[in-house]
Motif scaffolding. Structure first.
Motif, PDB file in Angstrom:
ATOM      1  N   MET A   1      44.698  -0.855  -7.803  1.00 62.25           N
ATOM      2  CA  MET A   1      44.474  -0.041  -8.979  1.00 62.25           C
ATOM      3  C   MET A   1      44.027  -0.931 -10.134  1.00 62.25           C
ATOM      4  SD  MET A   1      47.003   2.515 -11.014  1.00 62.25           S
ATOM      5  CE  MET A   1      46.040   4.007 -10.977  1.00 62.25           C
ATOM      6  N   ASP A   2      43.243  -0.354 -11.007  1.00 61.19           N
ATOM      7  CA  ASP A   2      42.818  -1.075 -12.204  1.00 61.19           C
ATOM      8  C   ASP A   2      44.027  -1.394 -13.066  1.00 61.19           C
ATOM      9  OD1 ASP A   2      40.189  -0.846 -11.417  1.00 61.19           O
ATOM     10  OD2 ASP A   2      39.847   1.003 -12.548  1.00 61.19           O
ATOM     11  N   LYS A   3      43.790  -2.191 -14.070  1.00 63.18           N
ATOM     12  CA  LYS A   3      44.860  -2.589 -14.982  1.00 63.18           C
ATOM     13  C   LYS A   3      45.445  -1.361 -15.681  1.00 63.18           C
ATOM     14  CE  LYS A   3      45.734  -5.976 -18.621  1.00 63.18           C
ATOM     15  NZ  LYS A   3      47.067  -6.259 -18.214  1.00 63.18           N
ATOM     16  N   MET A  28      60.661  10.710  -2.858  1.00 62.70           N
ATOM     17  CA  MET A  28      61.289   9.735  -1.960  1.00 62.70           C
ATOM     18  C   MET A  28      62.459  10.306  -1.164  1.00 62.70           C
ATOM     19  SD  MET A  28      61.123   6.260  -4.199  1.00 62.70           S
ATOM     20  CE  MET A  28      61.476   5.229  -2.780  1.00 62.70           C
ATOM     21  N   LYS A  29      62.716  11.616  -1.294  1.00 61.86           N
ATOM     22  CA  LYS A  29      63.897  12.174  -0.636  1.00 61.86           C
ATOM     23  C   LYS A  29      63.874  12.008   0.884  1.00 61.86           C
ATOM     24  CE  LYS A  29      62.688  17.126  -0.366  1.00 61.86           C
ATOM     25  NZ  LYS A  29      61.276  17.044  -0.303  1.00 61.86           N
ATOM     26  N   ASP A  30      62.705  11.969   1.477  1.00 65.39           N
ATOM     27  CA  ASP A  30      62.599  11.792   2.929  1.00 65.39           C
ATOM     28  C   ASP A  30      62.095  10.407   3.324  1.00 65.39           C
ATOM     29  OD1 ASP A  30      63.467  14.429   3.422  1.00 65.39           O
ATOM     30  OD2 ASP A  30      61.441  15.201   3.082  1.00 65.39           O
ATOM     31  N   SER A  68      54.372   4.178 -13.867  1.00 66.03           N
ATOM     32  CA  SER A  68      55.487   3.270 -13.604  1.00 66.03           C
ATOM     33  C   SER A  68      56.395   3.235 -14.819  1.00 66.03           C
ATOM     34  CB  SER A  68      54.977   1.863 -13.279  1.00 66.03           C
ATOM     35  OG  SER A  68      54.204   1.363 -14.346  1.00 66.03           O
ATOM     36  N   SER A  69      57.625   2.811 -14.567  1.00 70.87           N
ATOM     37  CA  SER A  69      58.588   2.702 -15.649  1.00 70.87           C
ATOM     38  C   SER A  69      59.658   1.711 -15.235  1.00 70.87           C
ATOM     39  CB  SER A  69      59.210   4.073 -15.942  1.00 70.87           C
ATOM     40  OG  SER A  69      60.129   3.989 -17.015  1.00 70.87           O
ATOM     41  N   ASP A 105      52.881   8.030  -4.731  1.00 73.57           N
ATOM     42  CA  ASP A 105      51.563   8.054  -4.089  1.00 73.57           C
ATOM     43  C   ASP A 105      50.721   6.836  -4.455  1.00 73.57           C
ATOM     44  OD1 ASP A 105      51.358   9.110  -6.723  1.00 73.57           O
ATOM     45  OD2 ASP A 105      49.445  10.062  -6.230  1.00 73.57           O
ATOM     46  N   LEU A 106      51.210   5.989  -5.375  1.00 74.07           N
ATOM     47  CA  LEU A 106      50.488   4.777  -5.758  1.00 74.07           C
ATOM     48  C   LEU A 106      51.185   3.512  -5.265  1.00 74.07           C
ATOM     49  CD1 LEU A 106      49.487   5.784  -9.407  1.00 74.07           C
ATOM     50  CD2 LEU A 106      48.047   5.797  -7.354  1.00 74.07           C
TER      51      LEU A 106
END
Length: 176
Positions: A1-3, A28-30, A68-69, A105-106
């Motif tokens: 991915m780009d910056k 992410m549950k599964d 993101s975090s 998904d990233l």
């Protein structure tokens, strides 16, 4: 991915950040490997609001979306105190990464690496000695990402968190 654009979250970001973590928990549950987070338990609205209020929550954005975090501060679980760290550092001499998440998904797109580079640069500017974090044992993708980026595994310790209870966590350290 780009910056991505990484910045301290503001009060007006609270709802978006909560939506980000809730969607990540749902996605992410599964999944085979999970961080152990649970809606309403951790991260809570109160903990996120506190991180924002103290300037400790950082978000990564791309095209206006939070991708993101993470929280970064000097606080750590009591289990860190007895660990065999490679450098002696008081809490004011180190940064600790909490709740680092990337939109599901990233995953694998380099976003986590950009977030880690941001923390390393911050640690250098702030004259820290080390960066530390913990990963719930068995979360192999996180372990692999941190070691690939230069974090060293130190040891596994049993620690208590509200979202997981008593569990084994792997401790990692990056020397500045």
């Amino acid at each position: 991915m780009d910056k991505i654009n990484i910045r301290a979250a503001a009060g007006c970001d609270l709802e978006r950040v909560m939506d980000f973590y809730h969607s990540l928990i749902d996605a992410m549950k599964d999944a085979e490997y999970k961080p152990g987070w649970k809606k309403g338990i951790y991260p809570t609205r109160e903990s996120i609001a506190d991180y924002i209020a103290t300037g400790e929550l950082y978000i990564g954005e791309s095209d206006g979306q939070i991708v993101s975090s993470m929280a970064v501060n000097h606080e750590f679980n009591e289990g860190y105190r007895s660990a065999g760290w490679s450098v002696d550092a008081g809490s004011s001499e180190l940064l600790v990464i909490h709740i680092l998440g990337v939109r599901y998904d990233l995953s694998g797109s380099g976003i986590a690496a950009q977030m880690l580079r941001f923390v390393i640069d911050k640690a250098r500017r702030d004259c820290m000695k080390a960066i530390r974090l913990d990963v719930i044992e068995g979360n192999l993708p996180a372990e692999k990402a941190y070691t690939k980026f230069g974090f060293s595994y130190r040891e596994t310790v049993k620690m208590f968190y509200d979202d997981t209870g008593w569990m084994d966590f792997k401790l990692f350290e990056y020397i500045i």
